[in-house]
Design an enzyme around this catalytic site. Structure first.
Site, mmCIF file in Angstrom:
data_model
loop_
_atom_site.group_PDB
_atom_site.id
_atom_site.type_symbol
_atom_site.label_atom_id
_atom_site.label_comp_id
_atom_site.label_asym_id
_atom_site.label_seq_id
_atom_site.Cartn_x
_atom_site.Cartn_y
_atom_site.Cartn_z
ATOM 1 N N HIS B 79 0.843 -1.196 0.000
ATOM 2 C CA HIS B 79 0.000 0.000 0.000
ATOM 3 C C HIS B 79 0.883 1.252 0.000
ATOM 4 O O HIS B 79 0.685 2.155 -0.814
ATOM 5 C CB HIS B 79 -0.931 -0.012 1.217
ATOM 6 C CG HIS B 79 -1.567 1.318 1.509
ATOM 7 N ND1 HIS B 79 -2.535 1.861 0.701
ATOM 8 C CD2 HIS B 79 -1.357 2.224 2.489
ATOM 9 C CE1 HIS B 79 -2.894 3.041 1.178
ATOM 10 N NE2 HIS B 79 -2.187 3.289 2.276
ATOM 11 N N ASP B 108 6.510 22.001 -26.188
ATOM 12 C CA ASP B 108 6.495 20.647 -25.642
ATOM 13 C C ASP B 108 7.518 20.599 -24.515
ATOM 14 O O ASP B 108 8.095 21.626 -24.147
ATOM 15 C CB ASP B 108 6.846 19.602 -26.720
ATOM 16 C CG ASP B 108 6.267 18.226 -26.372
ATOM 17 O OD1 ASP B 108 6.521 17.748 -25.261
ATOM 18 O OD2 ASP B 108 5.544 17.651 -27.213
ATOM 19 N N TRP B 144 7.005 0.129 3.941
ATOM 20 C CA TRP B 144 7.512 0.882 2.775
ATOM 21 C C TRP B 144 8.854 1.515 3.090
ATOM 22 O O TRP B 144 9.589 1.917 2.192
ATOM 23 C CB TRP B 144 6.499 1.923 2.301
ATOM 24 C CG TRP B 144 6.592 3.254 2.987
ATOM 25 C CD1 TRP B 144 5.990 3.604 4.155
ATOM 26 C CD2 TRP B 144 7.337 4.404 2.558
ATOM 27 N NE1 TRP B 144 6.327 4.897 4.482
ATOM 28 C CE2 TRP B 144 7.156 5.410 3.522
ATOM 29 C CE3 TRP B 144 8.150 4.683 1.451
ATOM 30 C CZ2 TRP B 144 7.748 6.672 3.420
ATOM 31 C CZ3 TRP B 144 8.736 5.941 1.365
ATOM 32 C CH2 TRP B 144 8.534 6.918 2.334
ATOM 33 N N SER B 172 13.000 6.490 -13.616
ATOM 34 C CA SER B 172 11.892 7.223 -14.225
ATOM 35 C C SER B 172 11.765 8.615 -13.612
ATOM 36 O O SER B 172 11.628 9.615 -14.318
ATOM 37 C CB SER B 172 10.599 6.427 -14.026
ATOM 38 O OG SER B 172 9.489 7.238 -14.269
ATOM 39 N N SER B 173 11.830 8.673 -12.273
ATOM 40 C CA SER B 173 11.685 9.970 -11.597
ATOM 41 C C SER B 173 12.816 10.916 -11.964
ATOM 42 O O SER B 173 12.599 12.114 -12.165
ATOM 43 C CB SER B 173 11.683 9.789 -10.083
ATOM 44 O OG SER B 173 10.529 9.128 -9.685
ATOM 45 N N HIS B 256 13.107 12.127 3.664
ATOM 46 C CA HIS B 256 12.447 13.367 4.047
ATOM 47 C C HIS B 256 12.244 14.314 2.871
ATOM 48 O O HIS B 256 11.131 14.794 2.676
ATOM 49 C CB HIS B 256 13.071 14.050 5.250
ATOM 50 C CG HIS B 256 12.047 14.960 5.838
ATOM 51 N ND1 HIS B 256 10.988 14.498 6.579
ATOM 52 C CD2 HIS B 256 11.814 16.276 5.637
ATOM 53 C CE1 HIS B 256 10.167 15.499 6.841
ATOM 54 N NE2 HIS B 256 10.636 16.590 6.280
ATOM 55 N N GLU B 258 11.809 13.397 -0.010
ATOM 56 C CA GLU B 258 10.734 12.700 -0.730
ATOM 57 C C GLU B 258 9.358 13.162 -0.252
ATOM 58 O O GLU B 258 8.430 13.339 -1.043
ATOM 59 C CB GLU B 258 10.883 11.187 -0.529
ATOM 60 C CG GLU B 258 9.694 10.335 -0.932
ATOM 61 C CD GLU B 258 9.446 10.307 -2.428
ATOM 62 O OE1 GLU B 258 10.391 10.621 -3.180
ATOM 63 O OE2 GLU B 258 8.317 9.981 -2.832
ATOM 64 N N TYR B 260 8.575 16.049 0.802
ATOM 65 C CA TYR B 260 8.275 17.356 0.226
ATOM 66 C C TYR B 260 8.092 17.271 -1.283
ATOM 67 O O TYR B 260 7.397 18.097 -1.868
ATOM 68 C CB TYR B 260 9.344 18.369 0.627
ATOM 69 C CG TYR B 260 9.269 18.629 2.109
ATOM 70 C CD1 TYR B 260 8.040 18.876 2.700
ATOM 71 C CD2 TYR B 260 10.379 18.582 2.927
ATOM 72 C CE1 TYR B 260 7.924 19.062 4.055
ATOM 73 C CE2 TYR B 260 10.271 18.778 4.293
ATOM 74 C CZ TYR B 260 9.034 19.023 4.845
ATOM 75 O OH TYR B 260 8.929 19.218 6.191
ATOM 76 N N SER B 271 -2.101 27.169 -5.155
ATOM 77 C CA SER B 271 -1.811 28.590 -5.385
ATOM 78 C C SER B 271 -2.348 29.075 -6.724
ATOM 79 O O SER B 271 -2.411 30.283 -6.966
ATOM 80 C CB SER B 271 -0.296 28.852 -5.331
ATOM 81 O OG SER B 271 0.215 28.449 -4.092
ATOM 82 N N HIS B 305 14.729 13.282 12.299
ATOM 83 C CA HIS B 305 13.543 13.358 13.162
ATOM 84 C C HIS B 305 12.656 12.127 12.971
ATOM 85 O O HIS B 305 11.741 11.907 13.753
ATOM 86 C CB HIS B 305 12.760 14.670 12.962
ATOM 87 C CG HIS B 305 12.078 14.821 11.646
ATOM 88 N ND1 HIS B 305 11.948 16.022 11.003
ATOM 89 C CD2 HIS B 305 11.473 13.928 10.836
ATOM 90 C CE1 HIS B 305 11.295 15.860 9.867
ATOM 91 N NE2 HIS B 305 11.001 14.599 9.745
ATOM 92 N N HIS B 306 12.941 11.343 11.947
ATOM 93 C CA HIS B 306 12.260 10.050 11.815
ATOM 94 C C HIS B 306 12.913 8.999 12.707
ATOM 95 O O HIS B 306 12.485 7.861 12.739
ATOM 96 C CB HIS B 306 12.311 9.565 10.368
ATOM 97 C CG HIS B 306 11.612 10.483 9.410
ATOM 98 N ND1 HIS B 306 10.282 10.365 9.101
ATOM 99 C CD2 HIS B 306 12.055 11.552 8.712
ATOM 100 C CE1 HIS B 306 9.940 11.310 8.245
ATOM 101 N NE2 HIS B 306 10.994 12.055 7.984
ATOM 102 N N THR B 331 6.215 27.102 6.234
ATOM 103 C CA THR B 331 4.936 26.460 5.919
ATOM 104 C C THR B 331 3.787 27.336 6.391
ATOM 105 O O THR B 331 2.778 27.507 5.694
ATOM 106 C CB THR B 331 4.851 25.071 6.579
ATOM 107 O OG1 THR B 331 6.070 24.382 6.325
ATOM 108 C CG2 THR B 331 3.707 24.270 6.006
ATOM 109 N N LYS B 334 3.044 30.132 4.003
ATOM 110 C CA LYS B 334 2.229 29.744 2.846
ATOM 111 C C LYS B 334 0.747 29.727 3.210
ATOM 112 O O LYS B 334 -0.086 30.263 2.474
ATOM 113 C CB LYS B 334 2.651 28.356 2.338
ATOM 114 C CG LYS B 334 4.111 28.299 1.925
ATOM 115 C CD LYS B 334 4.401 27.077 1.095
ATOM 116 C CE LYS B 334 3.984 27.309 -0.316
ATOM 117 N NZ LYS B 334 5.039 27.804 -1.202
ATOM 118 N N ARG B 453 1.702 1.311 15.075
ATOM 119 C CA ARG B 453 1.311 1.143 13.684
ATOM 120 C C ARG B 453 1.766 -0.232 13.207
ATOM 121 O O ARG B 453 2.534 -0.916 13.885
ATOM 122 C CB ARG B 453 1.928 2.247 12.827
ATOM 123 C CG ARG B 453 3.426 2.217 12.767
ATOM 124 C CD ARG B 453 3.997 3.468 12.140
ATOM 125 N NE ARG B 453 3.896 3.449 10.683
ATOM 126 C CZ ARG B 453 4.724 4.110 9.872
ATOM 127 N NH1 ARG B 453 5.710 4.841 10.369
ATOM 128 N NH2 ARG B 453 4.577 4.058 8.572
#
Lengths: 376, 528
Positions: B79, B108, B144, B172-173, B256, B258, B260, B271, B305-306, B331, B334, B453
């Site tokens: 998932h 293009d 994951w 790909s990314s 991390h 990732e 964002y 926006s 922080h993870h 943040t 914004k 979890r």
């Protein structure tokens, strides 16, 4: 009509569940000074967020109601203001600074491991905990495994679930109140994490690394927690149960455990009959092996091999000893050589060779186990 | 300008799309590729969503009912992987493909053939990843975040396929990101200076740099796993002198930023939409750009922080706490800017606006719980509980996913030339809104009460909120089938849409016809 009936049924369901429910909303305050501080920090940050949220969303919902086109609102033209931008950068920064200072003090407390009076080693195994009271003066160190004691039948919905479902163990770890206890945490296989919410102690148990944590428990009681790092199949089934008792009671308990440990060590030296080994072996099997290989030795197809009628269990004793003592590399089968005493090892192997239709008839004694380990 | 585009269309009518399957296989057209990315990501969204339904169904009641723990762990892992790498990221790339060339006045993408390649390797990666579920020993079952040694020494044999799939996704990314950077920096229409670019273009430019910086790190960490598993190295094996903690440092140095990567483009979409429906210019455009850049910079210095519970030293812990709390400042800027944009506007509430407003509110709630998680001492209580699950789902589902849906409703008339059914769109919004909150809000309480979890079964005190959460999950899941229906219905039977269906919309994309011609801006427009 039909909809109405569904609605009534749903409401009834909701009310009945509210009546018997445990709708706990918040973090427990816990029973240590640190856990109270953590609770305070949690509530402080929460209220700061609530206030900011009410202000920001207040303005937003105000304009959503007042400044709609359908009410004839005409849009203004302003779109920039350095002053405003500066204000809403600096004010939140100041608020965050205040929280940060308070948090840093608590953090420093949590990292002060000095002057502990009791040292408890906590080692994670798939899927249970081993506790050892480190005491250089003890004649025999107290060390034991603590496994979940909830019956599989409750998990599989064949028995009604008891009050402490999944949060009960065969042997809780006992700690004295009012005493600084230092934890040394590590792991024998994958990463686990030892957590007792009431103590606000959560530290990862990592193979090859020894982590530190500490606590001083203020109140006697039973405190329950769980492994909080995904550690494989039975991650959800390795609870932590801490029994906090008065220091006197703790001393007495520890002395008894020490005596029992001495007696247990003697078991390795005494003579065993086949029936005694079978009886002890069944107990050991239940706590150490049954979660994978199942109580009836049938295993789980594709994941855990059956022991009933398996080539190893009915083959030569040396091969059987090898896999239990050393484990099987690349599979989930752990090395039990250091987990079980020689007597327990002998008992469980004897049991496996002579249970569920296996009928080898031989018996493996503690001396055999000792010799096997020594001969390697 | 509109006239110029029309002329150009007549000139190039024979340059329309090829017929049949080869149109999609060989296409180098940014619109075709954008469309394929979007459909692919929606398919993955449904697949990852199906896995989520299995999880919520198993957690509906205490005890094991539907699946065994081994399979449950595969479901949580797949998932997460499919939603992150298959649904959210490709959806944003699809939006970028469609919109960036049209927003900057380019004909293009800068590298059209690479564009084709970066899309077409994705279906193979995900087919391979999904096929592991049918392999002996099952699919990836280590979360994951695939922490070693659970994902190395103790992993099922299919882990090698997982590693290969991650490599392909990474390639790909990276290709997609290079393409976006090259397009934005080289192909802007004359007069479109950087500080005149729409915010969606800005946020994607910054996101693309993040991708180029961290996807190789992900590739590195899975390669180290591969070496540990097959070639006898011991990067993450303590017995060989390595360290499982090293894995986490490398993973989160990727992980991390990732996070964002999955939210910055959402900021860009919102926006664009809020000013359009408030009929008022975006407040603080330049501060939005600086805030996005600050968030991107900070994302590189907060990874641990993870890892507050892995036993990093006090100073490290304190540093990562302070750096993380700092992110709340840009943040916050914004959010304040969006709210001020709405303030004294002239608002209407069509479906894109509903999703965008919902994004602002619920993303902010996810930001609040993020601030709480940043407080290291308190994190010892939150870490790896459902509080974290609630937090990142609030920023990812009503955050990233809602922004994508807002973008789809907003630009669908441009893509298809048809209007969606407004009533159905609003029904979809309200069902999703109620569903997502019933699903994820109770998970805060579960986490605070102590539910870890990634567990297939739980103690009895967690039963009630889990049931509520599951009901919300089923509602949210079912609502997305309505979304599929709305989109298909629009394409097949929608009413024709004008070139600019939204009164307050700004930007070059609204100056071309609806549906956008196969080739747009072959002659660049002039921006003054």
């Amino acid at each position: 009509m039909k909809l109405q009936r569904v609605f009534i049924a749903l409401t009834a369901l909701l009310i009945s569940s509210v009546a018997r429910a445990d709708w706990t909303l918040n973090m427990p305050r816990g029973v240590t000074d640190i856990s109270q501080e953590v609770y305070g920090l949690h509530m402080l940050t929460l209220w700061v967020c609530v206030v900011i949220g009410v202000l920001v969303f207040g303005v937003m919902f105000y304009s959503m109601f007042k400044h709609r086109k359908s009410k004839g609102a005409v849009s203004s033209n302003f779109h920039e203001s350095t002053k405003v931008e500066l204000a809403w950068t600096l004010i939140p920064a100041a608020v965050i600074f205040a929280i940060g200072v308070k948090a840093t003090y608590t953090l420093a407390d949590m990292y002060n491991f000095e002057e502990s009076e009791v040292t408890l080693e906590v080692v994670g195994y798939q899927w249970r905990w081993r506790y050892r009271y480190i005491d250089a003066n003890a004649e025999q160190e107290v060390s034991f495994f603590s496994s979940m004691s909830t019956p599989r039948d409750e998990i599989n919905n064949r028995l009604e679930k008891n009050e402490n479902y999944l949060l009960e163990v065969d042997e809780p770890v006992v700690l004295p109140t009012g005493t600084k206890v230092r934890f040394l945490l590590s792991s024998a296989d994958v990463i686990h994490s030892w957590w007792v919410p009431a103590l606000a102690v959560k530290k990862d148990a990592i193979p090859g690394i020894v982590n530190e944590a500490w606590t001083i428990i203020n109140e006697e009681g039973t405190y329950r927690g769980q492994c909080t790092e995904l550690c494989g199949k039975d991650h959800g089934f390795m609870p932590v149960v801490v029994e906090a008792v008065s220091p006197e009671e703790f001393e007495q308990w520890l002395a008894e455990k020490e005596q029992a440990a001495i007696e247990l060590a003697e078991l390795n030296d005494r003579e065993w009959t086949f029936d005694e080994l079978m009886e002890r072996g069944e107990q050991v099997y239940g706590s150490a092996c049954a979660s994978c290989h199942q109580a009836d030795g049938s295993g789980v197809p594709g994941a855990f091999p059956a022991l009933a009628n398996s080539p190893i269990a009915v083959g030569p004793a040396d091969g059987h000893l090898d896999i239990v003592v050393n484990g099987s590399r690349g599979t989930a089968m752990a090395a039990y050589g250091n987990q079980l005493s020689d007597a327990d090892m002998a008992a469980v192997i004897t049991y496996e060779r002579n249970a569920w239709g296996n009928n080898v008839g031989d018996m493996v004694t503690p001396v055999d186990v000792y010799n096997f380990k020594a001969g390697e | 300008m509109t006239t110029a585009t029309h002329d150009h269309d007549h000139d190039h009518e024979h340059h329309g799309p090829a017929k049949g399957l080869t149109r999609w296989l060989y296409t180098t057209n940014h619109k075709d590729i954008g469309t394929m990315y979007l459909w692919f990501s929606f398919a993955m969204f449904l697949l990852g969503g199906t896995f989520a339904m299995v999880i919520r169904a198993e957690l509906f009641q205490p005890g094991l009912q539907l699946v065994q723990p081994e399979f449950f762990n595969q479901m949580t892992t797949m998932h997460g992987l499919i939603m992150v790498f298959g649904a959210v990221m490709p959806a944003f790339v699809g939006l970028a493909n469609w919109m960036i060339p049209m927003m900057v006045g380019a004909p293009d993408m800068a590298l059209p053939r690479m564009n084709n390649l970066s899309f077409w390797i994705l279906p193979f990666a995900f087919a391979m990843l999904t096929s592991t579920l049918f392999m002996e020993g099952g699919g990836p079952n280590f979360g994951w975040t695939f922490y070693a040694p659970l994902s190395t020494t103790y992993a099922p044999p299919s882990v090698t396929f997982f590693i290969f799939a991650v490599h392909i996704m990474g390639a790909s990314s990276i290709m997609g990101a290079i393409n976006i950077v090259a397009t934005i920096l080289n192909m802007r229409a004359p007069g479109m200076t950087l500080m005149k670019m729409p915010l969606f273009v800005w946020t994607w430019l910054i996101t693309a740099y993040l991708l180029i910086a961290v996807m190789p790190v992900l590739a590195g960490v899975v390669t180290m796993m591969l070496m540990d598993i097959h070639f006898g190295t011991a990067f993450f094996n303590a017995a060989g002198g390595g360290s499982p903690v090293l894995f986490q440092h490398i993973f989160w140095f990727f992980g991390h930023p990732e996070v964002y990567i999955m939210i910055l483009p959402a900021f860009g979409i919102v926006s664009a939409i809020i000013p359009a429906f408030a009929r008022k210019r975006l407040f603080g455009y330049s501060s939005m750009v600086y805030a996005t850049a600050s968030i991107a910079f900070l994302s590189f210095i907060v990874w641990a922080h993870h890892m507050f519970t892995v036993g990093i030293p006090f100073l490290g812990e304190a540093f990562f706490m302070w750096a993380t709390m700092l992110i709340a400042v840009p943040t916050g800027v914004k959010v304040f800017n969006w709210v001020t944009t709405m303030f004294r506007g002239s608002m209407t509430f069509e479906t894109p606006m509903l999703f965008a407003i919902c994004f602002v509110v619920l993303f902010t709630i996810g930001g609040f719980s993020g601030l709480m998680l940043a407080v290291a001492p308190a994190d010892f209580q939150y870490h790896d509980t459902y509080f974290v699950v609630a937090h990142f789902h609030y920023v990812l589902v009503p955050g990233a996913v809602f922004s994508i849906m807002a973008g789809v409703y907003y630009w669908l008339p441009k893509w298809s030339g048809k209007m969606y059914n407004e009533t159905l769109g609003k029904v979809h919004f309200w069902l999703s809104f109620v569903g997502v909150n019933v699903l994820f809000f109770p998970q805060h309480f579960l986490g605070l009460a102590g539910m870890p979890r990634r567990i297939p079964d739980y103690a009895l005190q967690f039963a009630d909120f889990n049931m509520v959460s599951s009901i919300g999950g089923f509602l949210f899941g079912a609502s997305q089938l309505l979304f599929l229906y709305i989109v298909v219905h629009t394409i097949v039977a929608g009413k024709p849409a004008p070139a600019k269906p939204w009164e307050g919309a700004e930007g070059l994309e609204w100056t071309v016809d609806s549906p956008a011609p196969y080739h747009t801006f072959s002659t660049p427009p002039r921006i003054d």
